[in-house]
Design a protein around this motif. Structure first.
Motif, short mmCIF file in Angstrom:
data_model
loop_
_atom_site.label_atom_id
_atom_site.label_comp_id
_atom_site.label_asym_id
_atom_site.label_seq_id
_atom_site.Cartn_x
_atom_site.Cartn_y
_atom_site.Cartn_z
N LYS A 34 0.88 -1.14 0.70
CA LYS A 34 -0.02 -0.44 -0.10
C LYS A 34 1.01 1.48 -0.02
O LYS A 34 0.85 1.80 -0.55
N VAL A 38 0.79 4.22 -2.71
CA VAL A 38 0.65 5.11 -2.56
C VAL A 38 1.65 6.54 -3.01
O VAL A 38 1.69 7.53 -3.67
N TRP A 41 1.36 6.05 -7.13
CA TRP A 41 -0.35 7.08 -7.51
C TRP A 41 -0.03 7.92 -9.28
O TRP A 41 1.02 9.31 -8.72
N PRO A 49 -4.85 9.14 -2.99
CA PRO A 49 -5.47 9.09 -1.52
C PRO A 49 -4.11 9.28 -1.03
O PRO A 49 -3.23 9.50 -1.19
N GLU A 54 -5.61 4.59 3.32
CA GLU A 54 -7.35 4.69 2.72
C GLU A 54 -7.29 4.10 1.69
O GLU A 54 -8.81 3.60 0.63
N ILE A 55 -6.46 2.68 2.04
CA ILE A 55 -6.29 2.26 0.19
C ILE A 55 -6.78 0.39 1.46
O ILE A 55 -6.32 0.41 1.91
N VAL A 89 -7.63 -2.01 -6.80
CA VAL A 89 -6.41 -1.32 -6.01
C VAL A 89 -8.39 -0.30 -5.59
O VAL A 89 -9.04 -0.05 -6.16
N VAL A 91 -9.85 3.42 -3.34
CA VAL A 91 -9.38 3.86 -2.24
C VAL A 91 -10.76 4.59 -1.52
O VAL A 91 -11.80 5.02 -2.36
N GLN A 92 -11.22 4.17 -0.52
CA GLN A 92 -11.79 5.18 0.47
C GLN A 92 -11.18 6.03 1.56
O GLN A 92 -10.44 5.94 1.99
N PRO A 93 -11.18 7.43 0.49
CA PRO A 93 -10.48 8.56 1.60
C PRO A 93 -11.24 8.76 3.06
O PRO A 93 -12.94 8.20 3.14
#
Length: 120
Positions: A34, A38, A41, A49, A54-55, A89, A91-93
């Motif tokens: 992870k 990041v 990215w 993210p 957040e991943i 992947v 992404v959930q902020p």
């Protein structure tokens, strides 16, 4: 560690583009993966993210836990040495909206239905 001991992984993003492939030792943890995602990215993405927390990584339909190693996350079908394993992947902020309040069926149903059934 010889090159044959490394596992080759690529990471599929929400729009179908990939990060990688990169080679990792089987002892690398999901949290290391992870962090690499990041740092690598792409700049042209609308969703970015801010941190590894957040991943979420998904492999073969399973969300991978941070403490698991690459070896523990592999499936028996991933044993081909020459193949690249694709992980998805998500992404959930962390600042995303909270889950909306769950409504019961009675709350969703209209009060005056106006229909009825007659069995003869």
């Amino acid at each position: 560690m010889s090159g044959g001991d490394l596992v080759e992984l690529k990471f599929r993003l929400f729009d179908g583009s990939d990060i990688g492939p990169f080679q990792y030792p089987p002892t690398a943890t999901v949290s290391v993966l992870k962090e690499r995602i990041v740092s690598e990215w792409p700049n042209d993405k609308t969703v970015v993210p801010n941190s590894a927390s957040e991943i979420k990584l998904i492999n073969n339909g399973r969300v991978l836990e941070n403490a698991k190693t690459v070896e523990q996350c592999k499936t028996p079908f991933d044993d081909d040495v020459d193949s690249v394993i694709t992980m998805h992947v998500v992404v959930q902020p962390s600042g995303s909206k909270e889950k909306p309040e769950r409504r019961t069926r009675q709350q969703e149903a209209p009060t005056n239905c106006g229909c009825c059934c007659t069995i003869m």
